[in-house]
Design a protein around this motif. Structure first.
Motif, PDB file in Angstrom:
ATOM      1  N   LYS A   1      99.413 -27.611 -55.287  1.00  0.00           N
ATOM      2  CA  LYS A   1      99.694 -27.742 -53.856  1.00  0.00           C
ATOM      3  C   LYS A   1     100.046 -26.380 -53.250  1.00  0.00           C
ATOM      4  O   LYS A   1     100.556 -25.490 -53.940  1.00  0.00           O
ATOM      5  CB  LYS A   1     100.852 -28.709 -53.637  1.00  0.00           C
ATOM      6  CG  LYS A   1     100.602 -30.116 -54.185  1.00  0.00           C
ATOM      7  CD  LYS A   1     101.791 -31.024 -53.949  1.00  0.00           C
ATOM      8  CE  LYS A   1     101.545 -32.417 -54.527  1.00  0.00           C
ATOM      9  NZ  LYS A   1     100.415 -33.096 -53.880  1.00  0.00           N
ATOM     10  N   ASP A   2      99.769 -26.225 -51.936  1.00  0.00           N
ATOM     11  CA  ASP A   2     100.179 -25.016 -51.232  1.00  0.00           C
ATOM     12  C   ASP A   2     101.579 -25.241 -50.656  1.00  0.00           C
ATOM     13  O   ASP A   2     102.209 -26.287 -50.883  1.00  0.00           O
ATOM     14  CB  ASP A   2      99.153 -24.651 -50.146  1.00  0.00           C
ATOM     15  CG  ASP A   2      99.007 -25.744 -49.089  1.00  0.00           C
ATOM     16  OD1 ASP A   2      99.818 -26.693 -49.083  1.00  0.00           O
ATOM     17  OD2 ASP A   2      98.064 -25.656 -48.274  1.00  0.00           O
ATOM     18  N   PHE A   3     102.064 -24.284 -49.844  1.00  0.00           N
ATOM     19  CA  PHE A   3     103.446 -24.376 -49.357  1.00  0.00           C
ATOM     20  C   PHE A   3     103.625 -25.542 -48.388  1.00  0.00           C
ATOM     21  O   PHE A   3     104.745 -25.986 -48.133  1.00  0.00           O
ATOM     22  CB  PHE A   3     103.845 -23.036 -48.687  1.00  0.00           C
ATOM     23  CG  PHE A   3     103.254 -22.852 -47.326  1.00  0.00           C
ATOM     24  CD1 PHE A   3     103.980 -23.141 -46.182  1.00  0.00           C
ATOM     25  CD2 PHE A   3     101.948 -22.381 -47.179  1.00  0.00           C
ATOM     26  CE1 PHE A   3     103.416 -22.946 -44.929  1.00  0.00           C
ATOM     27  CE2 PHE A   3     101.395 -22.193 -45.929  1.00  0.00           C
ATOM     28  CZ  PHE A   3     102.124 -22.485 -44.787  1.00  0.00           C
ATOM     29  N   ARG A   4     102.494 -26.066 -47.851  1.00  0.00           N
ATOM     30  CA  ARG A   4     102.583 -27.207 -46.939  1.00  0.00           C
ATOM     31  C   ARG A   4     102.409 -28.556 -47.664  1.00  0.00           C
ATOM     32  O   ARG A   4     102.392 -29.589 -47.029  1.00  0.00           O
ATOM     33  CB  ARG A   4     101.513 -27.075 -45.856  1.00  0.00           C
ATOM     34  CG  ARG A   4     101.833 -25.973 -44.845  1.00  0.00           C
ATOM     35  CD  ARG A   4     100.718 -25.794 -43.854  1.00  0.00           C
ATOM     36  NE  ARG A   4      99.511 -25.260 -44.491  1.00  0.00           N
ATOM     37  CZ  ARG A   4      98.408 -24.913 -43.823  1.00  0.00           C
ATOM     38  NH1 ARG A   4      98.350 -25.090 -42.506  1.00  0.00           N
ATOM     39  NH2 ARG A   4      97.368 -24.422 -44.458  1.00  0.00           N
TER      40      ARG A   4
ATOM     41  N   ASP B   1      98.986 -21.018 -52.522  1.00  0.00           N
ATOM     42  CA  ASP B   1      98.565 -20.001 -51.553  1.00  0.00           C
ATOM     43  C   ASP B   1      97.825 -18.878 -52.254  1.00  0.00           C
ATOM     44  O   ASP B   1      96.822 -18.368 -51.738  1.00  0.00           O
ATOM     45  CB  ASP B   1      99.789 -19.482 -50.815  1.00  0.00           C
ATOM     46  CG  ASP B   1     100.502 -20.596 -50.056  1.00  0.00           C
ATOM     47  OD1 ASP B   1      99.868 -21.194 -49.159  1.00  0.00           O
ATOM     48  OD2 ASP B   1     101.657 -20.904 -50.400  1.00  0.00           O
TER      49      ASP B   1
ATOM     50  N   ARG C   1      99.721 -29.491 -49.428  1.00  0.00           N
ATOM     51  CA  ARG C   1      98.336 -29.949 -49.514  1.00  0.00           C
ATOM     52  C   ARG C   1      97.765 -29.650 -50.904  1.00  0.00           C
ATOM     53  O   ARG C   1      98.075 -28.626 -51.506  1.00  0.00           O
ATOM     54  CB  ARG C   1      97.471 -29.264 -48.458  1.00  0.00           C
ATOM     55  CG  ARG C   1      97.832 -29.628 -47.019  1.00  0.00           C
ATOM     56  CD  ARG C   1      96.888 -28.919 -46.065  1.00  0.00           C
ATOM     57  NE  ARG C   1      96.878 -27.472 -46.308  1.00  0.00           N
ATOM     58  CZ  ARG C   1      95.803 -26.692 -46.173  1.00  0.00           C
ATOM     59  NH1 ARG C   1      94.650 -27.238 -45.826  1.00  0.00           N
ATOM     60  NH2 ARG C   1      95.893 -25.396 -46.391  1.00  0.00           N
TER      61      ARG C   1
END
Length: 490
Positions: A168-171, A56, A173
């Motif tokens: 990766k981000d928090f989701r 993020d 991705r």
């Protein structure tokens, strides 16, 4: 180069080559193992440390102005700590893909890479959004899954090998990647140590190979030098050469076989030298290669008979020694003309000569060569008259008859005394044709059988039909050489 030196060099090169090949194999194995170890370290580090960076925060950085935000130094400190975890790591950085271009996001902090005590513009971090040109395929794979360079790669910051892992981000991705560079110089330093150890091992192996080679060379050069000297004498024609026979091993056997071989060569040379004066060389070779037996084989051959006209009257006018010398000069010229065209002189019968063409070696042009030999023999006889400046009563004049057909070629006589020759009707016809030259006022006659096998007959040959020969019922078509008998009958 002497034989002993050749043996020494051969053994030494062989031993040194084996040692060098073995050392090279282990060097490349060690090099490959080192490369695989480094790739494993980079791959493990990239996978482990990529989870420390917030995807993020990375997505929040889109332009150089964002370098002043709190997210930028936070990620940069993490990258700095990653680079410090291994002394071989050079840089750690983050990237993203945007519009099919690979862009820097957070680069490593400023560092004095050259060690000159100051930070140059080239040693400053790349700004957010800077394009990374010509990314390798392994880097592009790093946006999807962990990957590592398969070889050392060069870019504007030097030679490196790198590992990559997606961020990766928090989701969950993939929004970027973490790259970790290892300086190629560090890898080369380790390889240099391996090379140095390999060279030392190779040097020791070379010394051992040298010692073993010297011992082997001294053990075998003595007998081999003796054989070398013996072979040199034999090659120079000295068949009295004998070498010492040392020991009962293979080299001793070789010396004994050499002495036996030279003895057989002496016997064969004596036989060949003696027989070669009385029969054709090809026949001598056949007799020496096989045990001669009575009998023969039917073959196609072209027969040439040459007679020296008026020799009886000449022999009455000359002393024997001068007569023999004259005859030898004449026959030497005749034999040379026959052999020049590939013919074999079968025998001498007084002042006559019989030659064979097309046997024992088959020759499709035997008839043409026999005719050319006959013409050359006439010319050679005339030149001999000029060379010797013979008086008119001693002029040499020869005549020739040529016929082709089936003959019996082989050893004829008794088991105790035999002669290799050719016999048959073709031989008789050739002799009759030669005798016919006096009646036909020419010096050369060939049968129509000979003419039929010659593609282009000389223009001086004139055809005569139905000519009878002494002792034969059937007539024969012939060709005679015009303007070749200026002296008339002899």
């Amino acid at each position: 180069m002497r034989l002993g030196l050749k043996i020494f060099l051969l053994l030494f090169v062989a031993a040194f080559t084996i040692s060098g090949a073995t050392g090279s194999y282990f060097y490349y194995q060690a090099r490959q193992s080192l490369l695989e170890s480094i790739q494993s370290q980079l791959l493990t580090a990239a996978k482990s440390f990529s989870g420390l960076i917030s995807g993020d925060d990375l997505e929040a950085l889109n332009s150089p102005e964002d370098m002043h935000s709190s997210a930028y130094p936070r990620i940069q400190r993490i990258l700095h700590q990653i680079a410090l975890t291994n002394e071989d790591f050079l840089f750690a950085y983050t990237m993203r893909i945007q519009d099919d271009e690979v862009l820097f996001v957070v680069d490593s902090p400023p560092s004095d890479d050259t060690g000159d005590g100051r930070i140059s513009p080239d040693e400053m971090p790349e700004p957010v959004g800077a394009v990374y040109p010509d990314p390798p395929s392994s880097l592009l794979k790093g946006f999807v899954r962990p990957s590592v360079d398969q070889r050392i790669y060069q870019d504007q910051w030097g030679w490196t090998i790198s590992g990559y892992a997606p961020i990766k981000d928090f989701r969950g991705r993939n929004v970027g990647l973490l790259g970790i560079d290892m300086c190629a110089e560090h890898m080369e330093a380790k390889l240099a140590a391996i090379r140095q150890a390999g060279l030392i091992s190779l040097g020791v192996a070379g010394l051992l190979a040298l010692g073993v080679t010297l011992l082997l060379t001294r053990h075998i050069t003595g007998p081999i030098k003796s054989l070398h000297q013996g072979l040199s004498r034999v090659s120079a024609g000295d068949l009295d050469a004998v070498v010492p026979e040392h020991g009962r091993d293979e080299l001793g056997d070789l010396s004994r076989h050499f002495n036996q071989m030279v003895g057989e060569l002496r016997e064969k040379q004596l036989l060949q030298s003696s027989l070669g004066k009385v029969m054709p060389r090809e026949v001598v070779s056949r007799l020496l290669s096989d045990d001669p037996k009575l009998g023969g084989e039917t073959a196609e051959a072209c027969i040439l008979f040459c007679d020296l006209r008026g020799f009886t009257s000449i022999s009455e006018k000359l002393p024997p020694k001068i007569l023999v010398g004259l005859l030898n000069d004449y026959f030497s010229a005749m034999v040379q003309a026959v052999e020049k065209q590939g013919g074999l002189v079968d025998k001498f019968i007084g002042d006559k000569l019989m030659a064979v063409f097309g046997h024992p070696i088959t020759d499709e042009k035997a008839e043409a060569k026999a005719l050319q030999a006959g013409v050359d023999m006439l010319s050679a006889c005339d030149r001999l008259n000029s060379t010797l400046a013979l008086t008119s009563d001693l002029i040499l004049e020869n005549s020739i008859g040529i016929h082709t057909g089936h003959v019996l070629a082989g050893n004829i006589g008794s088991p105790q005394r035999m002669e290799y020759t050719v016999v048959g009707d073709a031989v008789n016809i050739a002799a009759r044709l030669e005798a016919k030259t006096r009646e036909m006022h020419t010096r050369l006659i060939i049968s129509s059988h000979v003419a039929a096998k010659i593609s282009s007959l000389p223009g001086q040959l004139r055809s005569q039909k139905n000519i009878s020969l002494e002792g034969r019922r059937e007539t024969l078509d012939i060709y005679l050489l015009e303007n070749s008998d200026p002296a008339g009958d002899n």
